[in-house]
Write a protein that holds these residues in place. Structure first.
Motif, mmCIF file in Angstrom:
data_model
loop_
_atom_site.group_PDB
_atom_site.id
_atom_site.type_symbol
_atom_site.label_atom_id
_atom_site.label_comp_id
_atom_site.label_asym_id
_atom_site.label_seq_id
_atom_site.Cartn_x
_atom_site.Cartn_y
_atom_site.Cartn_z
ATOM 1 N N MET A 53 0.861 -1.182 0.000
ATOM 2 C CA MET A 53 0.000 0.000 0.000
ATOM 3 C C MET A 53 0.903 1.240 0.000
ATOM 4 O O MET A 53 1.292 1.714 1.060
ATOM 5 C CB MET A 53 -0.931 -0.002 1.223
ATOM 6 N N THR A 54 1.256 1.736 -1.174
ATOM 7 C CA THR A 54 2.262 2.799 -1.271
ATOM 8 C C THR A 54 1.692 4.178 -1.588
ATOM 9 O O THR A 54 2.443 5.140 -1.653
ATOM 10 C CB THR A 54 3.314 2.436 -2.336
ATOM 11 N N SER A 55 0.402 4.314 -1.730
ATOM 12 C CA SER A 55 -0.232 5.598 -2.001
ATOM 13 C C SER A 55 -0.499 6.329 -0.686
ATOM 14 O O SER A 55 -1.087 5.765 0.244
ATOM 15 C CB SER A 55 -1.550 5.383 -2.740
ATOM 16 N N ALA A 56 -0.094 7.607 -0.625
ATOM 17 C CA ALA A 56 -0.328 8.402 0.585
ATOM 18 C C ALA A 56 -1.822 8.500 0.894
ATOM 19 O O ALA A 56 -2.229 8.415 2.054
ATOM 20 C CB ALA A 56 0.276 9.796 0.434
ATOM 21 N N GLY A 57 -2.631 8.639 -0.132
ATOM 22 C CA GLY A 57 -4.081 8.709 0.068
ATOM 23 C C GLY A 57 -4.643 7.427 0.651
ATOM 24 O O GLY A 57 -5.462 7.462 1.574
ATOM 25 N N ASP A 58 -4.215 6.295 0.111
ATOM 26 C CA ASP A 58 -4.680 5.009 0.627
ATOM 27 C C ASP A 58 -4.215 4.800 2.071
ATOM 28 O O ASP A 58 -4.965 4.288 2.907
ATOM 29 C CB ASP A 58 -4.170 3.860 -0.237
ATOM 30 N N LEU A 59 -2.973 5.196 2.359
ATOM 31 C CA LEU A 59 -2.450 5.050 3.717
ATOM 32 C C LEU A 59 -3.218 5.931 4.700
ATOM 33 O O LEU A 59 -3.511 5.515 5.814
ATOM 34 C CB LEU A 59 -0.957 5.361 3.749
ATOM 35 N N SER A 60 -3.574 7.141 4.264
ATOM 36 C CA SER A 60 -4.366 8.036 5.121
ATOM 37 C C SER A 60 -5.726 7.422 5.422
ATOM 38 O O SER A 60 -6.200 7.462 6.562
ATOM 39 C CB SER A 60 -4.557 9.396 4.444
ATOM 40 N N LYS A 61 -6.345 6.853 4.395
ATOM 41 C CA LYS A 61 -7.650 6.200 4.590
ATOM 42 C C LYS A 61 -7.534 5.007 5.537
ATOM 43 O O LYS A 61 -8.402 4.776 6.365
ATOM 44 C CB LYS A 61 -8.219 5.760 3.245
ATOM 45 N N GLU A 62 -6.447 4.249 5.407
ATOM 46 C CA GLU A 62 -6.231 3.091 6.273
ATOM 47 C C GLU A 62 -6.031 3.532 7.729
ATOM 48 O O GLU A 62 -6.547 2.923 8.648
ATOM 49 C CB GLU A 62 -5.024 2.281 5.783
ATOM 50 N N LEU A 63 -5.298 4.605 7.912
ATOM 51 C CA LEU A 63 -5.080 5.157 9.245
ATOM 52 C C LEU A 63 -6.406 5.594 9.860
ATOM 53 O O LEU A 63 -6.691 5.297 11.022
ATOM 54 C CB LEU A 63 -4.113 6.339 9.144
ATOM 55 N N GLU A 64 -7.219 6.263 9.070
ATOM 56 C CA GLU A 64 -8.529 6.703 9.545
ATOM 57 C C GLU A 64 -9.447 5.512 9.817
ATOM 58 O O GLU A 64 -10.179 5.490 10.805
ATOM 59 C CB GLU A 64 -9.179 7.636 8.523
ATOM 60 N N ARG A 65 -9.382 4.492 8.964
ATOM 61 C CA ARG A 65 -10.207 3.301 9.158
ATOM 62 C C ARG A 65 -9.861 2.593 10.465
ATOM 63 O O ARG A 65 -10.738 2.145 11.202
ATOM 64 C CB ARG A 65 -10.016 2.331 7.985
ATOM 65 N N CYS A 66 -8.578 2.528 10.775
ATOM 66 C CA CYS A 66 -8.134 1.802 11.965
ATOM 67 C C CYS A 66 -8.214 2.618 13.255
ATOM 68 O O CYS A 66 -8.471 2.066 14.317
ATOM 69 C CB CYS A 66 -6.702 1.311 11.778
ATOM 70 N N PHE A 67 -8.003 3.939 13.158
ATOM 71 C CA PHE A 67 -7.914 4.760 14.367
ATOM 72 C C PHE A 67 -8.946 5.879 14.439
ATOM 73 O O PHE A 67 -8.945 6.652 15.389
ATOM 74 C CB PHE A 67 -6.512 5.373 14.485
ATOM 75 N N GLY A 68 -9.796 6.009 13.440
ATOM 76 C CA GLY A 68 -10.807 7.051 13.468
ATOM 77 C C GLY A 68 -10.328 8.326 12.802
ATOM 78 O O GLY A 68 -9.292 8.369 12.151
ATOM 79 N N GLU A 69 -11.109 9.378 13.000
ATOM 80 C CA GLU A 69 -10.824 10.675 12.393
ATOM 81 C C GLU A 69 -9.438 11.167 12.771
ATOM 82 O O GLU A 69 -8.936 10.846 13.849
ATOM 83 C CB GLU A 69 -11.854 11.707 12.855
ATOM 84 N N PRO A 70 -8.840 11.996 11.902
ATOM 85 C CA PRO A 70 -7.533 12.576 12.236
ATOM 86 C C PRO A 70 -7.583 13.334 13.559
ATOM 87 O O PRO A 70 -8.598 13.928 13.902
ATOM 88 C CB PRO A 70 -7.252 13.535 11.082
ATOM 89 N N ILE A 71 -6.474 13.289 14.273
ATOM 90 C CA ILE A 71 -6.353 14.008 15.532
ATOM 91 C C ILE A 71 -6.247 15.487 15.217
ATOM 92 O O ILE A 71 -5.654 15.875 14.225
ATOM 93 C CB ILE A 71 -5.083 13.540 16.281
ATOM 94 N N SER A 72 -6.791 16.314 16.091
ATOM 95 C CA SER A 72 -6.663 17.757 15.908
ATOM 96 C C SER A 72 -5.192 18.129 15.838
ATOM 97 O O SER A 72 -4.379 17.636 16.617
ATOM 98 C CB SER A 72 -7.322 18.484 17.081
ATOM 99 N N SER A 73 -4.847 19.026 14.912
ATOM 100 C CA SER A 73 -3.453 19.416 14.769
ATOM 101 C C SER A 73 -3.027 20.421 15.833
ATOM 102 O O SER A 73 -1.860 20.752 15.944
ATOM 103 C CB SER A 73 -3.209 20.002 13.376
#
Length: 92
Positions: A53-73
């Protein structure tokens, strides 16, 4: 032994993975406040990347799928107070 191909990371790959973590809010302030979440997110991204899984977009989606919405910056208030006192700035 598994015959699966594992992608070896280079410096460009690490930079991209760090960008995905940063975009999701896993920055230096958050890693101080919640090191276990940062470690788990980094391990997940590296594992997914190594197995194709080498696409930044796919990795971002996977991160969100596993851990939920992005953390506040925004950094937590305690981190900002500590940083200000270390740097000799007025604490707000």
């Amino acid at each position: 032994m598994s015959s699966e191909h594992v992608h070896i990371l280079n410096s460009g790959d690490l930079t991209m993975l760090q960008g995905v973590l940063d975009a999701a809010g896993y920055n230096s302030a958050r890693s101080v406040a919640h090191p276990e979440r940062y470690s788990a997110a980094a391990k997940l991204l590296i594992q997914r990347f190594q197995y194709g899984m080498t696409s930044a977009g796919d990795l971002s989606k996977e991160l969100e799928r596993c851990f939920g919405e992005p953390i506040s910056s925004k950094s937590p208030p305690s981190f900002e107070r500590t940083r200000a006192s270390i740097q000799g700035r007025p604490v707000r």
